[in-house]
Write an enzyme that holds these catalytic residues in place. Sequence first.
Site, PDB file in Angstrom:
ATOM      1  N   GLU A   1       0.810  -1.221   0.000  1.00 29.45           N
ATOM      2  CA  GLU A   1       0.000   0.000   0.000  1.00 29.45           C
ATOM      3  C   GLU A   1       0.844   1.274   0.000  1.00 29.45           C
ATOM      4  O   GLU A   1       0.527   2.238  -0.694  1.00 29.45           O
ATOM      5  CB  GLU A   1      -0.921  -0.020   1.220  1.00 29.45           C
ATOM      6  CG  GLU A   1      -2.141   0.827   1.031  1.00 29.45           C
ATOM      7  CD  GLU A   1      -3.254   0.387   1.961  1.00 29.45           C
ATOM      8  OE1 GLU A   1      -3.874  -0.651   1.673  1.00 29.45           O
ATOM      9  OE2 GLU A   1      -3.476   1.063   2.968  1.00 29.45           O
ATOM     10  N   ASP A   2       1.909   1.259   0.789  1.00 27.91           N
ATOM     11  CA  ASP A   2       2.766   2.438   0.864  1.00 27.91           C
ATOM     12  C   ASP A   2       3.874   2.308  -0.180  1.00 27.91           C
ATOM     13  O   ASP A   2       4.835   1.571   0.009  1.00 27.91           O
ATOM     14  CB  ASP A   2       3.360   2.547   2.266  1.00 27.91           C
ATOM     15  CG  ASP A   2       4.100   3.856   2.455  1.00 27.91           C
ATOM     16  OD1 ASP A   2       4.524   4.465   1.438  1.00 27.91           O
ATOM     17  OD2 ASP A   2       4.248   4.284   3.604  1.00 27.91           O
TER      18      ASP A   2
END
Length: 180
Positions: A66-67
């Site tokens: 996600e990051d």
Amino acid sequence: MKPKKVLQIVRALDFAAWAHSSQRRKGGAREPYVNHLTEVARLVAQATGGNDEKLIIAALLHDVLEDQSLHVTDEMLLENFGERVAKIVREVTDDKSLPKAERKRLQVLHAPHLSRRARILKIADKAANLNSILQTPPKDWSATRKREYFAWAAEVVAGCRGVNAWIEAVFDERLGLGQF
Ligand code: ZN
């Protein structure tokens, strides 16, 4: 548990600790990010009686895609942990190119369509987040913001129910403690 499975879990823990090494939780205590990952992994391990190592591995890795600043790719997950783990992680990963409100809306919408494993992981993730807000809330969060987070988490979890009574009970207990 077979030695190979133990090795894979330890490799995933090491990988996650390395990938998230510069991150902290946004709570008042600023815990190392890896504490969140080990809590979620512990919850899914307990929920499944220690019988699903793929799910434990996916829990350790669930925030790694996600990051994008972590520079971990889907290919890296595939290569190191295989397709089944990569699939679960993909299922619980938000599309960060979308605005936050839209990502939150999509989580509610997508929840009923997730696989059984991804749903258990989602409930564990939300249960861990509720606990963080109860124990060490971000300093700038108002009571309203906490209430809204709890209400949204309950909506996501509503779409995930019917997969594991134990994790659902853990979530419900924490949800009940959120009297803001
Ligand atoms: Zn998480």
